[in-house]
Design a protein around this motif. Structure first.
Motif, PDB file in Angstrom:
ATOM      1  N   LYS A  44       4.631  -8.248  82.462  1.00 51.89           N
ATOM      2  CA  LYS A  44       4.004  -7.325  81.503  1.00 51.89           C
ATOM      3  C   LYS A  44       4.963  -6.965  80.383  1.00 51.89           C
ATOM      4  O   LYS A  44       4.552  -6.559  79.315  1.00 51.89           O
ATOM      5  N   THR A  45       6.263  -7.084  80.633  1.00 51.97           N
ATOM      6  CA  THR A  45       7.239  -6.728  79.609  1.00 51.97           C
ATOM      7  C   THR A  45       7.219  -7.710  78.450  1.00 51.97           C
ATOM      8  O   THR A  45       7.252  -7.306  77.291  1.00 51.97           O
ATOM      9  N   SER A 270       4.299   3.222  64.987  1.00 51.94           N
ATOM     10  CA  SER A 270       3.755   3.117  66.338  1.00 51.94           C
ATOM     11  C   SER A 270       2.939   1.848  66.538  1.00 51.94           C
ATOM     12  O   SER A 270       2.734   1.437  67.677  1.00 51.94           O
ATOM     13  N   ALA A 275       4.086   4.171  70.678  1.00 50.89           N
ATOM     14  CA  ALA A 275       4.322   5.605  70.460  1.00 50.89           C
ATOM     15  C   ALA A 275       4.989   6.281  71.645  1.00 50.89           C
ATOM     16  O   ALA A 275       5.114   7.500  71.672  1.00 50.89           O
ATOM     17  N   ASP A 276       5.450   5.507  72.619  1.00 44.88           N
ATOM     18  CA  ASP A 276       6.021   6.097  73.836  1.00 44.88           C
ATOM     19  C   ASP A 276       7.184   7.019  73.501  1.00 44.88           C
ATOM     20  O   ASP A 276       8.119   6.632  72.801  1.00 44.88           O
ATOM     21  N   HIS A 326      10.079   1.908  74.466  1.00 40.93           N
ATOM     22  CA  HIS A 326       9.496   1.199  75.610  1.00 40.93           C
ATOM     23  C   HIS A 326       9.120  -0.201  75.153  1.00 40.93           C
ATOM     24  O   HIS A 326       8.111  -0.397  74.472  1.00 40.93           O
ATOM     25  N   CYS A 328       7.891  -2.800  76.555  1.00 36.43           N
ATOM     26  CA  CYS A 328       6.620  -3.391  76.995  1.00 36.43           C
ATOM     27  C   CYS A 328       5.494  -3.056  76.020  1.00 36.43           C
ATOM     28  O   CYS A 328       4.628  -3.886  75.746  1.00 36.43           O
ATOM     29  N   SER A 329       5.500  -1.826  75.501  1.00 36.85           N
ATOM     30  CA  SER A 329       4.479  -1.439  74.526  1.00 36.85           C
ATOM     31  C   SER A 329       4.663  -2.196  73.219  1.00 36.85           C
ATOM     32  O   SER A 329       3.691  -2.626  72.604  1.00 36.85           O
ATOM     33  N   ASN A 332       3.537  -5.886  73.458  1.00 36.90           N
ATOM     34  CA  ASN A 332       2.080  -6.010  73.551  1.00 36.90           C
ATOM     35  C   ASN A 332       1.384  -5.800  72.207  1.00 36.90           C
ATOM     36  O   ASN A 332       0.187  -6.040  72.068  1.00 36.90           O
ATOM     37  N   LEU A 333       2.129  -5.343  71.203  1.00 34.12           N
ATOM     38  CA  LEU A 333       1.564  -5.167  69.860  1.00 34.12           C
ATOM     39  C   LEU A 333       1.809  -6.383  68.970  1.00 34.12           C
ATOM     40  O   LEU A 333       1.257  -6.463  67.870  1.00 34.12           O
TER      41      LEU A 333
END
Lengths: 358, 358
Positions: A44-45, A270, A275-276, A326, A328-329, A332-333
């Motif tokens: 997932k990372t 973000s 936005a974490d 973060h 991983c977030s 994913n973008l």
């Protein structure tokens, strides 16, 4: 990210420092060998088959994914041992997808309730199960002493029980890593004892996580599922789980505005970084070239950075890196990653499983 | 989202209630007529040409975008009046892209510094400029009295000056909306007076925003650039800028875990909803069917929800909606939107400009 952002990258873009990533993967493999566990990295990372291939080459026993969609993307890339570490609730569509997936990979699925175990069993799929245990994060997972219920339900429904898993996510607080690693071991041991007392035989005891891996005591887990370690990020830095030179991904950005002394704006917000921001994080990211600077605010396309008086700041038009809180977030973008070695762009890798969050 | 989540949607998925969206668009058009401004909606919220078409049909004067990539996506969909409300710093790649864009649309670009104005002028592009003014958000934008510098630099560099723009983002705090609307008007008036005193002629005075629109006084702006109003979200609800029945988008989710009384887990996390959480927000989202419940934690694929004792909670396997805190972040994570009317799925719309953040 010891290098300045390479020239010629149109910002914002996520840049991977491959030397650092390879070091990070090798370091986790060494920890695993020393402490006697397998690594089943959580993809997932990075969501990127090229990075999973590096992890496999370093000895990874298989992959961990969070969703059926991620599993499908990595099965497409010929990874054939996939653990969906999530308490899936099967509907017909998910059942059909799991069945097709199991035709081309060994699939293991998380379960944390009797109803979910029965539902999975009723679907009559060739998948194995791991029972999720709560080791202190208080997200999903049964209390360790309650693992027998879903485990027995799974076995009675005809499923093969592989073992137990937990995510010690309460390690994501300053000073909590050692305690969380201990909680993980205790929870898995308690649940395993309970299962054995009920006549069940968990063979795999699976734990987290990047911030706890270094504190895992030999004999307490058979595998770990770290994800973030491949890149690290500003959160891991703030937790003390990595050093600045172990950060393997950052966003290359341009200073687009410098409206007053000590404040400047980068063109990554973000929608690039995520936005974490946990309450204990110093800001919304980390600037390796300006370590005293604080990302005080993040809009969708603006990182607002302030620097204390007397500290240097970049000038408008300058390119600089920002490390997301973060990773991983952030990944994913992005549709793709810019891959560098020694500050030179050597490749572009598509984030194949980006958005595969279902 | 007055309807229960329609059956047959594989969760998590973003669901649009088209009746509500049409009401929201019509309401903003009415406010604009009453108060005498044009609406140039910011498409960063939906990134979806079908929704921009509804806004155009309601009288939108053109579109606002944040990036060249968003502008390209909407030019592809035949929208031909595009304002990039961002202080672009031109590199060669961006310059080339802007030139191609200007071949097929009227393009206006934000500027907030003398260097950026000169750089834009030197590129000799057929674009117009708007000078960004800081009305109190303290992100990008010059102080109102300092707008003359970049404006004169732009004109001297051969660019046509359209006017001034500001984003009163400091409205995103409880109780701040009226003051932010007043600040917006004051900043634009101050900057416009300064420009006129310098012999310049700003014709467009452009302001924000969903939370301030209702407080815009006639004669203070010529256009507004609201984005979120088309869907609204949990932040707008917490700010008092919308009511629950004006929320036009939510994530359909499944309860995947219910490990103890009063706590349950939905299968939508930060990779579906976004991780946005301002300090004043009650949680990480809003559950219309369980308004007393609080989303206390958000992982990548888990929303952890707690309900006070005595309040109903859904059972495992049940489907329920969650409204994201910041809808712009959520939509940018989705490849497509499930479009419903009266609780029935009527279409699927691709989020065409998803990830077009460069």
């Amino acid at each position: 990210m010891i290098h300045p952002a390479p020239a010629g990258i149109s910002t914002p873009a996520l840049v991977v420092d491959l030397d650092t990533v390879e070091d990070n993967i090798a370091r986790m493999a060494r920890i695993a060998t020393e402490r006697g566990f397998e690594v089943r990295p959580h993809i997932k990372t990075h969501k990127t088959p090229q990075l999973a291939a590096l992890q496999r080459a370093s000895g990874a026993s298989g992959l961990t994914v969070a969703t059926i969609g991620e599993a499908e993307a990595f099965a497409d890339a010929a990874f054939d041992d996939l653990f969906i570490a999530y308490p899936l609730w099967l509907d017909q569509a998910r059942s059909n997808r799991l069945r097709r997936l199991a035709d081309r990979a060994q699939v293991t699925v998380g379960v944390d309730s009797v109803p979910a175990a029965r539902r999975l069993g009723a679907a009559n799929l060739p998948v194995e199960v791991m029972i999720e245990v709560d080791s202190g994060h208080h997200r999903s997972g049964v209390a360790p002493g309650d693992a027998v219920g879903p485990a027995l339900a799974a076995v009675e429904a005809g499923l093969r029980l592989r073992g137990l898993f937990t995510f010690p996510g309460h390690a994501y607080h300053p000073g909590a890593r050692i305690r969380a690693a201990r909680d993980e071991a205790t929870a898995l041991a308690t649940a395993a004892d309970a299962l054995r007392a009920a006549g069940l035989h968990p063979t795999v005891l699976s734990g987290g996580s990047t911030p706890t891996a270094a504190y895992t005591r030999p004999g307490t887990v058979t595998e770990l599922r770290p994800g973030v370690y491949v890149f690290n990020d500003a959160q891991q830095l703030a937790l003390g789980a990595c050093s600045p030179d172990q950060i393997g991904l950052a966003a290359a950005t341009t200073v687009v505005s410098a409206p007053e002394p000590g404040r400047f704006v980068l063109d990554a917000g973000s929608k690039v970084l995520g936005a974490d921001r946990p309450p204990w994080a110093p800001g919304f990211g980390f600037l390796p070239a300006f370590p005293e600077a604080v990302v005080t605010a993040l809009s969708e396309h603006h990182a607002v950075v302030t620097a204390p008086p007397g500290h240097p700041i970049p000038t408008i038009g300058e390119t600089t890196f920002i490390v997301p809180n973060h990773v991983c977030s952030a990944v994913n973008l992005a549709d793709s990653l810019v891959v560098t070695r020694g500050g030179t762009v050597v490749d572009h890798w598509p984030v194949s499983a980006r958005g595969a969050n279902r």
